[in-house]
Design an enzyme around this catalytic site. Structure first.
Site, PDB file in Angstrom:
ATOM      1  N   GLU A  92       0.808  -1.206   0.000  1.00 47.23           N
ATOM      2  CA  GLU A  92       0.000   0.000   0.000  1.00 47.23           C
ATOM      3  C   GLU A  92       0.847   1.265   0.000  1.00 47.23           C
ATOM      4  O   GLU A  92       1.957   1.284   0.539  1.00 47.23           O
ATOM      5  CB  GLU A  92      -0.909  -0.006   1.226  1.00 47.23           C
ATOM      6  CG  GLU A  92      -1.850  -1.191   1.181  1.00 47.23           C
ATOM      7  CD  GLU A  92      -2.721  -1.324   2.414  1.00 47.23           C
ATOM      8  OE1 GLU A  92      -3.915  -1.543   2.237  1.00 47.23           O
ATOM      9  OE2 GLU A  92      -2.217  -1.205   3.530  1.00 47.23           O
ATOM     10  N   CYS A 105       3.084   8.383   1.252  1.00 49.60           N
ATOM     11  CA  CYS A 105       3.772   7.417   2.114  1.00 49.60           C
ATOM     12  C   CYS A 105       3.916   6.111   1.340  1.00 49.60           C
ATOM     13  O   CYS A 105       2.924   5.532   0.912  1.00 49.60           O
ATOM     14  CB  CYS A 105       2.942   7.210   3.381  1.00 49.60           C
ATOM     15  SG  CYS A 105       3.614   5.937   4.465  1.00 49.60           S
ATOM     16  N   CYS A 112       7.185  -7.219   6.661  1.00 49.53           N
ATOM     17  CA  CYS A 112       8.331  -6.665   7.381  1.00 49.53           C
ATOM     18  C   CYS A 112       8.837  -7.727   8.347  1.00 49.53           C
ATOM     19  O   CYS A 112       8.044  -8.451   8.941  1.00 49.53           O
ATOM     20  CB  CYS A 112       7.919  -5.409   8.150  1.00 49.53           C
ATOM     21  SG  CYS A 112       9.314  -4.558   8.938  1.00 49.53           S
ATOM     22  N   CYS A 116       7.835  -5.396  15.117  1.00 51.06           N
ATOM     23  CA  CYS A 116       7.517  -4.457  16.191  1.00 51.06           C
ATOM     24  C   CYS A 116       6.143  -4.837  16.754  1.00 51.06           C
ATOM     25  O   CYS A 116       5.210  -5.135  16.007  1.00 51.06           O
ATOM     26  CB  CYS A 116       7.532  -3.027  15.666  1.00 51.06           C
ATOM     27  SG  CYS A 116       9.182  -2.533  15.108  1.00 51.06           S
ATOM     28  N   CYS A 119       2.695  -3.085  15.459  1.00 46.18           N
ATOM     29  CA  CYS A 119       2.543  -2.733  14.042  1.00 46.18           C
ATOM     30  C   CYS A 119       1.887  -3.860  13.248  1.00 46.18           C
ATOM     31  O   CYS A 119       2.317  -5.016  13.326  1.00 46.18           O
ATOM     32  CB  CYS A 119       3.909  -2.401  13.445  1.00 46.18           C
ATOM     33  SG  CYS A 119       3.843  -2.005  11.688  1.00 46.18           S
ATOM     34  N   HIS A 221       9.785   5.160  20.182  1.00 50.74           N
ATOM     35  CA  HIS A 221       8.723   4.426  20.889  1.00 50.74           C
ATOM     36  C   HIS A 221       9.007   4.006  22.329  1.00 50.74           C
ATOM     37  O   HIS A 221       8.114   3.470  22.991  1.00 50.74           O
ATOM     38  CB  HIS A 221       8.283   3.183  20.113  1.00 50.74           C
ATOM     39  CG  HIS A 221       7.958   3.459  18.683  1.00 50.74           C
ATOM     40  ND1 HIS A 221       7.233   4.556  18.277  1.00 50.74           N
ATOM     41  CD2 HIS A 221       8.297   2.802  17.547  1.00 50.74           C
ATOM     42  CE1 HIS A 221       7.118   4.546  16.968  1.00 50.74           C
ATOM     43  NE2 HIS A 221       7.760   3.501  16.494  1.00 50.74           N
ATOM     44  N   CYS A 339      -1.095   5.102  10.352  1.00 46.89           N
ATOM     45  CA  CYS A 339       0.209   4.522  10.711  1.00 46.89           C
ATOM     46  C   CYS A 339       0.027   3.189  11.386  1.00 46.89           C
ATOM     47  O   CYS A 339      -0.738   3.069  12.333  1.00 46.89           O
ATOM     48  CB  CYS A 339       0.942   5.405  11.716  1.00 46.89           C
ATOM     49  SG  CYS A 339       1.548   6.893  11.026  1.00 46.89           S
TER      50      CYS A 339
HETATM   51  N1  SAH Z   1      10.053   0.391   9.345  1.00 48.05           N
HETATM   52  C1  SAH Z   1      10.063   1.814   9.334  1.00 48.05           C
HETATM   53  C2  SAH Z   1       8.975   2.450   8.499  1.00 48.05           C
HETATM   54  C3  SAH Z   1       7.549   1.931   8.647  1.00 48.05           C
HETATM   55  S1  SAH Z   1       6.629   2.303  10.100  1.00 48.05           S
HETATM   56  C4  SAH Z   1      10.034   2.347  10.733  1.00 48.05           C
HETATM   57  O1  SAH Z   1       9.945   1.557  11.660  1.00 48.05           O
HETATM   58  O2  SAH Z   1      10.163   3.547  10.922  1.00 48.05           O
HETATM   59  C5  SAH Z   1       5.953   3.879   9.985  1.00 48.05           C
HETATM   60  C6  SAH Z   1       5.622   4.464  11.361  1.00 48.05           C
HETATM   61  O3  SAH Z   1       4.357   3.977  11.868  1.00 48.05           O
HETATM   62  C7  SAH Z   1       6.653   4.093  12.400  1.00 48.05           C
HETATM   63  O4  SAH Z   1       6.998   5.146  13.209  1.00 48.05           O
HETATM   64  C8  SAH Z   1       5.918   3.024  13.160  1.00 48.05           C
HETATM   65  O5  SAH Z   1       6.500   2.800  14.379  1.00 48.05           O
HETATM   66  C9  SAH Z   1       4.518   3.593  13.208  1.00 48.05           C
HETATM   67  N2  SAH Z   1       3.514   2.619  13.611  1.00 48.05           N
HETATM   68  C10 SAH Z   1       3.570   1.292  13.457  1.00 48.05           C
HETATM   69  N3  SAH Z   1       2.477   0.702  13.975  1.00 48.05           N
HETATM   70  C11 SAH Z   1       1.704   1.692  14.469  1.00 48.05           C
HETATM   71  C12 SAH Z   1       0.417   1.725  15.100  1.00 48.05           C
HETATM   72  N4  SAH Z   1      -0.274   0.612  15.325  1.00 48.05           N
HETATM   73  N5  SAH Z   1      -0.075   2.913  15.454  1.00 48.05           N
HETATM   74  C13 SAH Z   1       0.606   4.052  15.188  1.00 48.05           C
HETATM   75  N6  SAH Z   1       1.795   4.079  14.582  1.00 48.05           N
HETATM   76  C14 SAH Z   1       2.354   2.922  14.233  1.00 48.05           C
END
Ligand code: SAH
Length: 366
Positions: A92, A105, A112, A116, A119, A221, A339
């Site tokens: 996406e 974006c 991935c 995390c 995510c 985070h 996000c």
């Molecule tokens: N892998 C890279 C880019 C993708 S994540 C990174 O980690 O930066 C894009 C952003 O969305 C990151 O800051 C990530 O931590 C955040 N993100 C991931 N899951 C989320 C969620 N459930 N709610 C809000 N932000 C989230």
């Protein structure tokens, strides 16, 4: 052998490819412009190429962006694009319009591997790196769909590699795509308007600084290693002290004089006042801005979003200490484009078959 896809090449690579059959460098510039400035995929319409070359090229190469499977739009103008990247995988991209700019974006991997905890993309596992054509093709397709404003400027003025995947884990393809974004013969974006977001792959941050320094965002985070180890597992490999040092090194060549720390606020997990205070000391040595992101839930997620008053209190602690902090306004949630909600459709090659999900991104207010 499939024909080379010319969307995989930056200017230098395209020049070398043309040289391979005796064509001059300016041919590469012409074709680069047609493809990326004008969104042209048909050699026959590249009218300033010699006719013989125009007729020869289809036998030598193709121009193939990832097919657009679906596009959705919210009331506030946020749009989500879903792209087919083959083998049942889809990724996406999200467009976020704001006053004075429009941000796309972009995803860099199908799934991935970083896992995390909060995510959606991480939950579905990893399939593969996207090719350059698949990364730049998201911008190519979105530009086509969105077009230009009344002044003739492209609607997409900023790009963030902040969609699905970890851009620095797909280093070479991400950097080639970045070069195309910056190239005046392609998208001509300034380095300050292109941002790489990383969970903190320290050696690759150093390589990016040398190869193609653009604006940098770090998914932080957590204010300490114990908590960050659980939320962002790559922290066990590159702990916070190393990450902060890498940020300082990056800033020596960065186009902006700060890095952005992204911080997802999760209820009761990382949103205490003592977390905010610990963040202040952690980042004291780094010129930075904070972008707080209230956690976006997704199907199967076990966390809750911090309540607005807790967000406000957390931000107040930072602001009172002179730290610049903004709260990202959640956009695109109704189409699972916020996000951490981006999930496309991924066949996980590392574990199980992942559930179908979806997702996208958003942007900031202040
Ligand atoms: N892998 C890279 C880019 C993708 S994540 C990174 O980690 O930066 C894009 C952003 O969305 C990151 O800051 C990530 O931590 C955040 N993100 C991931 N899951 C989320 C969620 N459930 N709610 C809000 N932000 C989230």
């Amino acid at each position: 052998m499939p024909l080379p896809n010319l969307l995989d090449f930056d200017a230098a690579q395209l020049t070398a490819w043309f040289a391979g059959f005796g064509e001059k460098p300016f041919r590469a510039t012409q074709v680069l412009r047609w493809m990326h400035r004008y969104g042209e995929a048909d050699f026959a319409d590249m009218t300033d190429l010699a006719r013989a070359l125009r007729e020869e090229l289809p036998a030598r190469a193709a121009i193939v962006p990832p097919p657009l499977l679906a596009a959705r739009k919210t009331k506030d103008g946020t749009r989500k694009f879903l792209f087919d990247v083959g083998d049942g995988n889809a990724v996406e991209a999200v467009f976020i319009p704001e006053a004075g700019r429009g941000t796309l974006c972009v995803s860099t991997q199908a799934g991935c591997a970083l896992e995390c905890a909060f995510c959606a993309t991480g939950k579905q596992g990893f399939n593969r790196n996207l090719s350059v054509a698949e990364i730049i093709g998201q911008l190519w397709q979105a530009n086509k769909a969105l077009g230009r404003d009344p002044k003739g400027e492209r609607v997409i003025s900023n790009v963030v590699l902040m969609g699905m995947g970890e851009p620095l884990a797909n280093f070479d393809n991400s950097v080639t795509a970045l070069r195309l974004m910056l190239d005046d013969n392609a998208y001509g974006l300034s380095r300050r308007r292109v941002t790489v977001s990383t969970a903190g792959l320290v050696p690759a941050m150093d390589r990016l600084r040398e190869a193609c320094p653009v604006a940098l965002a770090i998914s932080l985070h957590a204010p300490d290693d114990a908590l960050r180890d659980t939320l962002v597992p790559i922290n066990r490999k590159y702990p916070l002290a190393e990450l902060m040092a890498a940020c300082r090194r990056y800033l020596e060549k960065a186009p902006r004089d700060f890095v952005t720390f992204e911080y997802v606020l999760i209820d009761g997990v990382n949103d205490h006042e003592h977390d905010a205070k610990a963040l202040i000391s952690l980042t004291r040595q780094v010129s930075c801005k904070f972008n707080m992101i209230p956690f976006n839930p997704f199907p199967g997620s076990e966390y809750r979003r911090s309540r607005p008053e807790r967000v406000r209190r957390f931000v107040d602690v930072l602001l009172r200490a002179g730290v610049v902090a903004t709260v990202r306004k959640t956009r695109g949630e109704e189409i699972e484009a916020a996000c951490g909600q981006l999930a496309g459709q991924i066949r996980n090659k590392t574990k199980r078959v992942a559930p179908t999900a979806r997702g996208m991104l958003e942007e900031q207010t202040s």
